[in-house]
Scaffold this motif. Sequence first.
Motif, mmCIF file in Angstrom:
data_model
loop_
_atom_site.group_PDB
_atom_site.id
_atom_site.type_symbol
_atom_site.label_atom_id
_atom_site.label_comp_id
_atom_site.label_asym_id
_atom_site.label_seq_id
_atom_site.Cartn_x
_atom_site.Cartn_y
_atom_site.Cartn_z
ATOM 1 N N LYS A 253 0.834 -1.209 0.000
ATOM 2 C CA LYS A 253 0.000 0.000 0.000
ATOM 3 C C LYS A 253 0.866 1.256 0.000
ATOM 4 C CE LYS A 253 -4.132 -1.978 2.145
ATOM 5 N NZ LYS A 253 -4.957 -2.038 3.377
ATOM 6 N N ARG A 254 1.980 1.212 0.723
ATOM 7 C CA ARG A 254 2.898 2.352 0.716
ATOM 8 C C ARG A 254 3.504 2.542 -0.675
ATOM 9 N NH1 ARG A 254 7.233 1.225 5.000
ATOM 10 N NH2 ARG A 254 7.895 3.349 4.481
ATOM 11 N N LEU A 255 3.891 1.436 -1.301
ATOM 12 C CA LEU A 255 4.434 1.512 -2.657
ATOM 13 C C LEU A 255 3.370 2.010 -3.635
ATOM 14 C CD1 LEU A 255 6.529 0.961 -4.879
ATOM 15 C CD2 LEU A 255 5.792 -1.444 -4.857
ATOM 16 N N ALA A 256 2.137 1.576 -3.452
ATOM 17 C CA ALA A 256 1.056 1.953 -4.373
ATOM 18 C C ALA A 256 0.896 3.463 -4.453
ATOM 19 C CB ALA A 256 -0.262 1.308 -3.935
ATOM 20 N N SER A 257 1.107 4.160 -3.336
ATOM 21 C CA SER A 257 0.953 5.618 -3.345
ATOM 22 C C SER A 257 1.965 6.282 -4.274
ATOM 23 C CB SER A 257 1.102 6.171 -1.928
ATOM 24 O OG SER A 257 2.420 5.972 -1.438
ATOM 25 N N GLU A 258 3.122 5.647 -4.473
ATOM 26 C CA GLU A 258 4.125 6.185 -5.402
ATOM 27 C C GLU A 258 3.905 5.672 -6.824
ATOM 28 O OE1 GLU A 258 8.097 7.124 -4.303
ATOM 29 O OE2 GLU A 258 7.901 6.031 -2.396
ATOM 30 N N TRP A 259 3.550 4.397 -6.951
ATOM 31 C CA TRP A 259 3.331 3.839 -8.289
ATOM 32 C C TRP A 259 2.153 4.517 -9.001
ATOM 33 C CZ3 TRP A 259 3.972 -2.230 -8.703
ATOM 34 C CH2 TRP A 259 5.337 -2.531 -8.800
ATOM 35 N N ARG A 260 1.215 5.065 -8.253
ATOM 36 C CA ARG A 260 0.068 5.734 -8.893
ATOM 37 C C ARG A 260 0.501 6.925 -9.746
ATOM 38 N NH1 ARG A 260 -2.517 4.617 -3.834
ATOM 39 N NH2 ARG A 260 -4.087 2.973 -4.112
ATOM 40 N N GLU A 261 1.671 7.446 -9.472
ATOM 41 C CA GLU A 261 2.185 8.542 -10.300
ATOM 42 C C GLU A 261 2.633 8.049 -11.675
ATOM 43 O OE1 GLU A 261 5.256 10.566 -8.193
ATOM 44 O OE2 GLU A 261 4.011 10.946 -6.416
ATOM 45 N N LEU A 262 2.790 6.720 -11.820
ATOM 46 C CA LEU A 262 3.263 6.127 -13.075
ATOM 47 C C LEU A 262 2.137 5.479 -13.885
ATOM 48 C CD1 LEU A 262 6.468 4.390 -11.653
ATOM 49 C CD2 LEU A 262 6.307 6.636 -12.751
ATOM 50 N N GLY A 263 0.969 5.322 -13.273
ATOM 51 C CA GLY A 263 -0.143 4.678 -13.979
ATOM 52 C C GLY A 263 -1.175 4.167 -12.995
ATOM 53 N N LYS A 264 -1.965 3.205 -13.425
ATOM 54 C CA LYS A 264 -2.991 2.615 -12.568
ATOM 55 C C LYS A 264 -2.392 1.463 -11.761
ATOM 56 C CE LYS A 264 -6.744 3.699 -15.809
ATOM 57 N NZ LYS A 264 -7.813 3.133 -16.664
ATOM 58 N N VAL A 265 -2.879 1.281 -10.544
ATOM 59 C CA VAL A 265 -2.416 0.180 -9.707
ATOM 60 C C VAL A 265 -3.603 -0.666 -9.270
ATOM 61 C CG1 VAL A 265 -0.380 1.426 -8.895
ATOM 62 C CG2 VAL A 265 -2.502 1.543 -7.581
ATOM 63 N N LYS A 266 -3.331 -1.942 -9.011
ATOM 64 C CA LYS A 266 -4.381 -2.865 -8.564
ATOM 65 C C LYS A 266 -3.774 -3.852 -7.581
ATOM 66 C CE LYS A 266 -7.990 -5.979 -10.306
ATOM 67 N NZ LYS A 266 -9.124 -5.158 -9.831
#
Length: 287
Positions: A253-266
């Motif tokens: 979940k912590r990583l997801a907050s950064e990956w969202r800047e690169l695209g969609k996350v699931k």
Amino acid sequence: MAEKKAESGMAEARAYAAGTVVNALATGKGAAFAISLVTRVRVELGGKIVTFILNGEESRSEVAERVLRSFGSGGVVEVETEIPQGSGLGSSSAFMNALITACLKARGERLDARRILTANSRISLEMGISYTGAFDDASASLLGGLVVTDNFAMKILKWEELSSGCLILFPEWERGDVNLKEIRRDTGAVETALKEVLKGNIRQAMLHNSLHYCRLLGYPLLPVETAAKYDVSAGLSGNGPTFLALGDKRELKRLASEWRELGKVKMVEVMNEKAEDVEIPGSLFYF
């Protein structure tokens, strides 16, 4: 889709998406794991014509025609899938697993995992869907868990459970072009990745795999570099463009907050049980 009895000539089956630890393109050996994105196929065998319906829309599928032809039949094939095509998540392997299994059910035949997986890989090679037959993706998709395979020999080197959450990044960039000659030119990083996954070092395996394939497919390493700040394993899945991370859900979940800047996350799960109640013969394995 309601399941039908085999004697009616109708049946359904499912298979999982597959995430990559080591891509088999470079060496013919790969490692993959099952993800909780599912493809379901319902088939009604009969006649000579194949009618193909994907997520409610009728179209044509040469793969469906080829598979049903191998059973000496036409029929109606209905597919519902959660796996995006061309994403690097084994959508074709999952579709063929589910379709072949449904056809066997409809004919009342044994669900032999080796028969299903080798048919999947051979048709994949025959139709140019995969350079290696994608035996790693197919095995993970049907059997669940983490598999390490020799794709050319169609054998499993390692099969084990993988207790982990999984985060998928669907980035904004397009899928890269595969230059097979370049990918197979210098395979040191991939060979290291294979050694690491066989030792159980998934984080290092995914890193070395990504170092090789991101460079040759034209993807940035940024998703992997970002993930390195967290206690997760991360890397490119298949030929991309998706990236995956494995680990504790809080870290993901912590990583997801950064990956969202690169695209969609699931956020999804790693699936350790079989997708279907298949028989698993010893001939599938080297060990």
